[in-house]
Write a protein that holds these residues in place. Structure first.
Motif, mmCIF file in Angstrom:
data_model
loop_
_atom_site.group_PDB
_atom_site.id
_atom_site.type_symbol
_atom_site.label_atom_id
_atom_site.label_comp_id
_atom_site.label_asym_id
_atom_site.label_seq_id
_atom_site.Cartn_x
_atom_site.Cartn_y
_atom_site.Cartn_z
ATOM 1 N N LEU A 191 0.818 -1.210 0.000
ATOM 2 C CA LEU A 191 0.000 0.000 0.000
ATOM 3 C C LEU A 191 0.857 1.268 0.000
ATOM 4 O O LEU A 191 0.553 2.213 -0.731
ATOM 5 C CB LEU A 191 -0.949 0.002 1.199
ATOM 6 C CG LEU A 191 -2.113 -0.982 1.107
ATOM 7 C CD1 LEU A 191 -2.902 -0.990 2.412
ATOM 8 C CD2 LEU A 191 -3.014 -0.641 -0.065
ATOM 9 N N VAL A 192 1.912 1.281 0.786
ATOM 10 C CA VAL A 192 2.783 2.459 0.808
ATOM 11 C C VAL A 192 3.431 2.661 -0.562
ATOM 12 O O VAL A 192 3.441 3.772 -1.102
ATOM 13 C CB VAL A 192 3.849 2.340 1.918
ATOM 14 C CG1 VAL A 192 4.929 3.410 1.775
ATOM 15 C CG2 VAL A 192 3.188 2.430 3.285
ATOM 16 N N GLY A 193 3.981 1.604 -1.131
ATOM 17 C CA GLY A 193 4.609 1.709 -2.453
ATOM 18 C C GLY A 193 3.626 2.135 -3.519
ATOM 19 O O GLY A 193 3.930 3.002 -4.352
ATOM 20 N N TYR A 194 2.448 1.559 -3.484
ATOM 21 C CA TYR A 194 1.429 1.900 -4.484
ATOM 22 C C TYR A 194 0.945 3.342 -4.315
ATOM 23 O O TYR A 194 0.845 4.090 -5.291
ATOM 24 C CB TYR A 194 0.248 0.937 -4.389
ATOM 25 C CG TYR A 194 -0.866 1.292 -5.331
ATOM 26 C CD1 TYR A 194 -0.732 1.073 -6.699
ATOM 27 C CD2 TYR A 194 -2.036 1.863 -4.855
ATOM 28 C CE1 TYR A 194 -1.752 1.415 -7.572
ATOM 29 C CE2 TYR A 194 -3.064 2.207 -5.717
ATOM 30 C CZ TYR A 194 -2.912 1.984 -7.083
ATOM 31 O OH TYR A 194 -3.922 2.340 -7.943
ATOM 32 N N LEU A 195 0.656 3.738 -3.079
ATOM 33 C CA LEU A 195 0.157 5.095 -2.847
ATOM 34 C C LEU A 195 1.209 6.161 -3.170
ATOM 35 O O LEU A 195 0.868 7.256 -3.620
ATOM 36 C CB LEU A 195 -0.329 5.252 -1.407
ATOM 37 C CG LEU A 195 -1.595 4.444 -1.063
ATOM 38 C CD1 LEU A 195 -1.889 4.540 0.439
ATOM 39 C CD2 LEU A 195 -2.787 4.924 -1.876
ATOM 40 N N MET A 196 2.465 5.849 -2.957
ATOM 41 C CA MET A 196 3.518 6.832 -3.237
ATOM 42 C C MET A 196 3.819 6.953 -4.726
ATOM 43 O O MET A 196 4.221 8.022 -5.182
ATOM 44 C CB MET A 196 4.794 6.477 -2.470
ATOM 45 C CG MET A 196 4.669 6.693 -0.972
ATOM 46 S SD MET A 196 6.202 6.335 -0.087
ATOM 47 C CE MET A 196 7.195 7.725 -0.603
ATOM 48 N N THR A 197 3.667 5.854 -5.458
ATOM 49 C CA THR A 197 4.072 5.873 -6.869
ATOM 50 C C THR A 197 2.915 5.698 -7.843
ATOM 51 O O THR A 197 3.044 6.033 -9.013
ATOM 52 C CB THR A 197 5.094 4.754 -7.147
ATOM 53 O OG1 THR A 197 4.453 3.487 -6.975
ATOM 54 C CG2 THR A 197 6.303 4.869 -6.242
ATOM 55 N N GLY A 198 1.811 5.134 -7.382
ATOM 56 C CA GLY A 198 0.702 4.827 -8.286
ATOM 57 C C GLY A 198 0.976 3.601 -9.144
ATOM 58 O O GLY A 198 0.202 3.269 -10.030
ATOM 59 N N SER A 199 2.069 2.918 -8.865
ATOM 60 C CA SER A 199 2.462 1.759 -9.660
ATOM 61 C C SER A 199 2.232 0.470 -8.882
ATOM 62 O O SER A 199 2.767 0.289 -7.783
ATOM 63 C CB SER A 199 3.947 1.850 -10.033
ATOM 64 O OG SER A 199 4.402 0.640 -10.599
ATOM 65 N N VAL A 200 1.450 -0.421 -9.495
ATOM 66 C CA VAL A 200 1.241 -1.738 -8.899
ATOM 67 C C VAL A 200 2.553 -2.514 -8.886
ATOM 68 O O VAL A 200 2.828 -3.263 -7.950
ATOM 69 C CB VAL A 200 0.144 -2.510 -9.674
ATOM 70 C CG1 VAL A 200 0.030 -3.947 -9.197
ATOM 71 C CG2 VAL A 200 -1.186 -1.794 -9.548
ATOM 72 N N TRP A 201 3.388 -2.308 -9.905
ATOM 73 C CA TRP A 201 4.669 -3.019 -9.977
ATOM 74 C C TRP A 201 5.604 -2.606 -8.854
ATOM 75 O O TRP A 201 6.246 -3.456 -8.217
ATOM 76 C CB TRP A 201 5.341 -2.788 -11.337
ATOM 77 C CG TRP A 201 4.601 -3.459 -12.442
ATOM 78 C CD1 TRP A 201 3.834 -2.850 -13.392
ATOM 79 C CD2 TRP A 201 4.504 -4.857 -12.692
ATOM 80 N NE1 TRP A 201 3.271 -3.793 -14.215
ATOM 81 C CE2 TRP A 201 3.665 -5.033 -13.814
ATOM 82 C CE3 TRP A 201 5.038 -5.980 -12.075
ATOM 83 C CZ2 TRP A 201 3.359 -6.283 -14.324
ATOM 84 C CZ3 TRP A 201 4.726 -7.233 -12.589
ATOM 85 C CH2 TRP A 201 3.898 -7.372 -13.699
ATOM 86 N N VAL A 202 5.706 -1.318 -8.600
ATOM 87 C CA VAL A 202 6.568 -0.846 -7.513
ATOM 88 C C VAL A 202 6.007 -1.326 -6.178
ATOM 89 O O VAL A 202 6.752 -1.818 -5.316
ATOM 90 C CB VAL A 202 6.715 0.693 -7.533
ATOM 91 C CG1 VAL A 202 7.418 1.186 -6.274
ATOM 92 C CG2 VAL A 202 7.467 1.139 -8.775
ATOM 93 N N GLY A 203 4.693 -1.191 -6.000
ATOM 94 C CA GLY A 203 4.070 -1.676 -4.769
ATOM 95 C C GLY A 203 4.309 -3.161 -4.570
ATOM 96 O O GLY A 203 4.618 -3.610 -3.473
ATOM 97 N N GLY A 204 4.173 -3.928 -5.653
ATOM 98 C CA GLY A 204 4.404 -5.368 -5.578
ATOM 99 C C GLY A 204 5.847 -5.707 -5.252
ATOM 100 O O GLY A 204 6.115 -6.609 -4.445
ATOM 101 N N ALA A 205 6.776 -4.985 -5.865
ATOM 102 C CA ALA A 205 8.193 -5.230 -5.594
ATOM 103 C C ALA A 205 8.517 -4.925 -4.137
ATOM 104 O O ALA A 205 9.199 -5.708 -3.463
ATOM 105 C CB ALA A 205 9.065 -4.392 -6.527
ATOM 106 N N LEU A 206 8.023 -3.798 -3.653
ATOM 107 C CA LEU A 206 8.246 -3.461 -2.243
ATOM 108 C C LEU A 206 7.605 -4.491 -1.336
ATOM 109 O O LEU A 206 8.169 -4.866 -0.300
ATOM 110 C CB LEU A 206 7.679 -2.076 -1.928
ATOM 111 C CG LEU A 206 8.511 -0.894 -2.393
ATOM 112 C CD1 LEU A 206 7.758 0.408 -2.157
ATOM 113 C CD2 LEU A 206 9.842 -0.872 -1.665
ATOM 114 N N ALA A 207 6.424 -4.952 -1.700
ATOM 115 C CA ALA A 207 5.708 -5.919 -0.873
ATOM 116 C C ALA A 207 6.429 -7.262 -0.807
ATOM 117 O O ALA A 207 6.252 -8.008 0.152
ATOM 118 C CB ALA A 207 4.289 -6.113 -1.393
#
Length: 72
Positions: A17-33
């Motif tokens: 959620l933090v990665g997605y909310l900060m970047t709007g990217s599901v890929w970045v959020g997924g990578a961080l997750a």
């Protein structure tokens, strides 16, 4: 181990959620997750093991000191 797995689930969700909310990217959020919580979960597990060892040593030292006091 259940506590560790529960912590991992919460951590994966928050990291995504933090990665997605900060970047709007599901890929970045997924990578961080995947990366950050996995590393942190392993660190948490090792941290718990170290603290249990410290607690055992402190208890043993206290028992030894208490046992010596009783013998004198």
């Amino acid at each position: 181990m259940e506590k560790t797995l529960s912590f991992a689930g919460v951590h994966f969700t928050v990291a995504f959620l933090v990665g997605y909310l900060m970047t709007g990217s599901v890929w970045v959020g997924g990578a961080l997750a995947l990366v950050e919580p996995a590393c942190n979960t392993v660190a948490f597990h090792l941290h718990e093991k170290v603290w249990k060892r410290i607690e055992r040593r402190r208890a043993a030292a206290a028992a030894t000191v208490g046992g010596d006091a009783l013998a004198t």
